[in-house]
Design an enzyme around this catalytic site. Structure first.
Site, PDB file in Angstrom:
ATOM      1  N   LYS A 219       0.840  -1.198   0.000  1.00  0.00           N
ATOM      2  CA  LYS A 219       0.000   0.000   0.000  1.00  0.00           C
ATOM      3  C   LYS A 219       0.868   1.237   0.000  1.00  0.00           C
ATOM      4  O   LYS A 219       1.738   1.417   0.861  1.00  0.00           O
ATOM      5  CB  LYS A 219      -0.934   0.049   1.215  1.00  0.00           C
ATOM      6  CG  LYS A 219      -1.972   1.176   1.100  1.00  0.00           C
ATOM      7  CD  LYS A 219      -2.651   1.494   2.405  1.00  0.00           C
ATOM      8  CE  LYS A 219      -1.932   2.547   3.225  1.00  0.00           C
ATOM      9  NZ  LYS A 219      -1.952   3.906   2.604  1.00  0.00           N
TER      10      LYS A 219
ATOM     11  N   GLU B  55       9.371   0.477  11.225  1.00  0.00           N
ATOM     12  CA  GLU B  55      10.358   1.576  11.203  1.00  0.00           C
ATOM     13  C   GLU B  55       9.570   2.837  11.467  1.00  0.00           C
ATOM     14  O   GLU B  55       8.810   3.305  10.621  1.00  0.00           O
ATOM     15  CB  GLU B  55      11.074   1.607   9.850  1.00  0.00           C
ATOM     16  CG  GLU B  55      12.366   2.410   9.883  1.00  0.00           C
ATOM     17  CD  GLU B  55      12.186   3.808   9.356  1.00  0.00           C
ATOM     18  OE1 GLU B  55      12.147   4.731  10.200  1.00  0.00           O
ATOM     19  OE2 GLU B  55      12.078   4.003   8.140  1.00  0.00           O
TER      20      GLU B  55
ATOM     21  N   CYS C   3      12.581  10.836   9.386  1.00  0.00           N
ATOM     22  CA  CYS C   3      12.398  10.229  10.698  1.00  0.00           C
ATOM     23  C   CYS C   3      13.676  10.255  11.531  1.00  0.00           C
ATOM     24  O   CYS C   3      13.625  10.284  12.756  1.00  0.00           O
ATOM     25  CB  CYS C   3      11.884   8.800  10.557  1.00  0.00           C
ATOM     26  SG  CYS C   3      12.898   7.761   9.494  1.00  0.00           S
TER      27      CYS C   3
ATOM     28  N   GLU D  13       8.126  14.549  17.735  1.00  0.00           N
ATOM     29  CA  GLU D  13       8.626  14.533  16.363  1.00  0.00           C
ATOM     30  C   GLU D  13       7.826  15.543  15.534  1.00  0.00           C
ATOM     31  O   GLU D  13       6.657  15.328  15.225  1.00  0.00           O
ATOM     32  CB  GLU D  13       8.495  13.139  15.759  1.00  0.00           C
ATOM     33  CG  GLU D  13       9.100  13.034  14.370  1.00  0.00           C
ATOM     34  CD  GLU D  13       9.002  11.637  13.794  1.00  0.00           C
ATOM     35  OE1 GLU D  13       9.938  11.206  13.114  1.00  0.00           O
ATOM     36  OE2 GLU D  13       7.963  10.976  14.019  1.00  0.00           O
TER      37      GLU D  13
END
Length: 552
Positions: free
Chosen positions: A230, A306, A340, A437
């Protein structure tokens, strides 16, 4: 206004296209305050966006080797981050389409040729795929930048060539995956086999669409698996394009199926599907928790994750300060801060703190922000309005919590999702901008290295870390002490096909890239067979031992 437009346009065209204070003042006097903000060059925002040199040809779902409409007939728009306007309407896959794709992948695994091929045959197809990626590098890079907003030169010169490199790396592994013969404690022959795991469900993010595609598709195919992948709803176009090339390279129908769609529908359907044997997800930690829960509630499929990060960048007082500023700048602002592993907590020794902040500000003011298809642009728009608004909320939080806004802090222009390169100083560990984040161009600079190991590790994340120092003892101490999956010493974000990448703590499970990534897509099977005729030597030793145990 026309004069201001000409001046601003020439600003980007000249070799030293960074705006000087004098030029900023000149443009302000000409009524162009909205064109150049806080010294950041925004000249390319004035002009109409450049039309990318590529056509969108693939917008359907890829199922069983064919591009098809979604079962519902629904589509959704994928938007140009430069303007917020529609690039194309893409088929919207949901649970029914995921099921169609899983059925195709299961049949391709159970009955098709792919798992039965020799490793060398699979490697040849992956190498041909890499050839085609290199051949179509320009078009692929244009799609990637158009859909994601990243600078075209970044896609063209770095990311797409890296996709080809990764495919060649995994092509090299395809015929080198083998088991072992291990000794038994009895008269048995023992083989340890490494077999493909089956149907792999894969969910990739929007910040590096094709790199994440390669990180997941490469090892899965090298090991002989089939795939249902996806794409992120923000960036579906490049994966569909390259998947067509993979079919052209000789991949059998049904081996790779690509579904564009949304997380709560298509993504959840993959994670919950009882006939998906393994799941790989890259994205936020909060979504990773949901994926893991859905796996547990279905067939307990193994999951690699991840996830997010809030990486410390530690600048020691013996560092070359100009190099440290340059490294910290790239560590945070690369890819619009949408990375990230971004070095988003910059710890600086108090002895060099003030100088570092001033030089970091000067570098941020020189950063060229604009149309990613304009030559020389370093920073394009954020991915979409949701991310854009989230970043601006974090910037407001930093101001409200008492951090010093050194530069930036606002949007650029009134069209698209451009944000000024932003720096905060006097950031405290407990502030949201130092804990969460942000995933945007916001650098937080923290003073003092007192208890820096404890402070750097005092995060729910553990994806990466950076250290800048000339002292090898300091480097070795920090390298061992930092709880992160990657530690870069006097560099940052250095990656390679063979270098594993992944996180500690809530930054995820498992590793991408390198030999470690192959084990995500292999089952381990022990095969034990009795030895009916042990060799003569073994019988002699056994007999002697029975007669006189002391001889051994």
């Amino acid at each position: 206004m026309a004069a201001a437009r000409r001046i601003a346009s020439s600003l980007l065209a000249c070799s030293s296209s960074y705006s000087s204070p004098a030029l900023v003042l000149s443009l302000l006097r000409q009524g162009s305050a909205s064109r150049v903000l806080r010294g950041v060059s925004t000249a390319s925002l004035i002009e109409e966006p450049i039309h990318p040199p590529v056509q969108v040809n693939y917008t359907q779902l890829l199922i069983n080797g064919d591009f098809v409409d979604s079962a519902s007939g629904k589509t959704f728009p994928t938007l140009d981050p430069r303007t917020g306007e529609v690039i194309a309407h893409v088929a919207e896959g949901d649970a029914e389409d995921i099921n169609r794709a899983v059925i195709a992948a299961r049949k391709a695994f159970d009955e098709g040729p792919w798992p039965k091929m020799t490793g060398y045959e699979r490697s040849c197809i992956l190498n041909r795929f890499a050839d085609l990626i290199e051949k179509h590098n320009d078009e692929i890079a244009a799609l990637e930048s158009w859909d994601s907003g990243k600078p075209y030169q970044q896609s063209y010169r770095s990311e797409i060539p890296t996709v080809a490199r990764l495919m060649r790396y995994y092509a090299g592994w395809a015929d080198k995956i083998h088991g072992l013969i291990v000794p038994a404690d009895s008269q048995h022959h023992v083989q340890v086999l490494h077999e493909p795991i089956g149907v792999a469900g894969q969910i990739i993010p929007w910040n590096f669409p094709l790199l994440m595609y390669a990180w997941k598709v490469g090892p899965a195919l090298a090991c002989g698996n089939t795939i249902v992948l996806k794409t992120a709803e923000q960036t579906p176009l490049s994966a569909l394009y390259v998947s067509k090339l993979l079919l052209e390279a000789g991949l059998p129908a049904g081996v790779l199926n690509v579904i564009s769609g949304f997380g709560p529908t298509a993504g959840a359907a993959i994670a919950s599907h009882m006939d998906v044997d393994k799941l790989a997800f890259t994205g936020s930690t909060d979504t990773g928790k949901i994926v893991l829960e859905l796996s547990a509630k279905s067939n307990l499929k193994p999951v690699t994750l991840e996830l997010g990060g809030k990486s410390p960048m530690i600048i020691m007082d013996d560092a070359d300060i100009d190099r440290a500023v340059a490294l910290a700048h790239v560590a945070l602002f690369f890819n619009q801060g949408q990375c990230c592993s971004a070095g988003s907590r910059t710890f600086v020794h108090e002895r060099i703190y003030d100088e570092f902040v001033e030089k970091a500000k000067a570098r941020a003011l020189k950063r060229i922000v604009g149309d990613p298809f304009k030559k020389g642009v370093e920073q394009g728009p954020q991915i979409d309005e949701e991310q854009f608004s989230k970043i601006l909320r974090y910037i407001k939080s930093g101001i409200d919590s008492g951090a010093t806004l050194v530069t930036g802090g606002d949007r650029i222009g009134n069209k698209g999702y451009y944000i000024q390169p932003t720096i905060f100083s006097d950031v405290q560990d407990e502030m949201k901008i130092a804990q969460d984040e942000i995933f945007g161009p916001v650098q937080s600079i923290l003073k003092d290295l007192n208890e820096v190991i404890r402070r750097a590790n005092a995060s729910r994340y553990g994806l990466a870390a950076g250290v800048v120092t000339k002292n090898i003892d300091t480097a070795n101490t920090l390298m061992r002490a930092l709880r992160a999956g990657s530690v870069w010493i006097n560099c940052f974000d250095v990656a390679g096909a063979a270098i594993p990448f992944g996180g500690y703590k809530m930054s995820g499970h498992g590793r991408e890239r390198g030999i470690d990534s192959l084990m995500n897509y292999l089952q381990v099977k022990a095969v034990v067979t009795p030895l009916k005729e042990p060799c003569l030597a073994v019988n002699i030793i056994r007999t002697l031992t029975m007669i006189c145990p002391c001889i051994l």
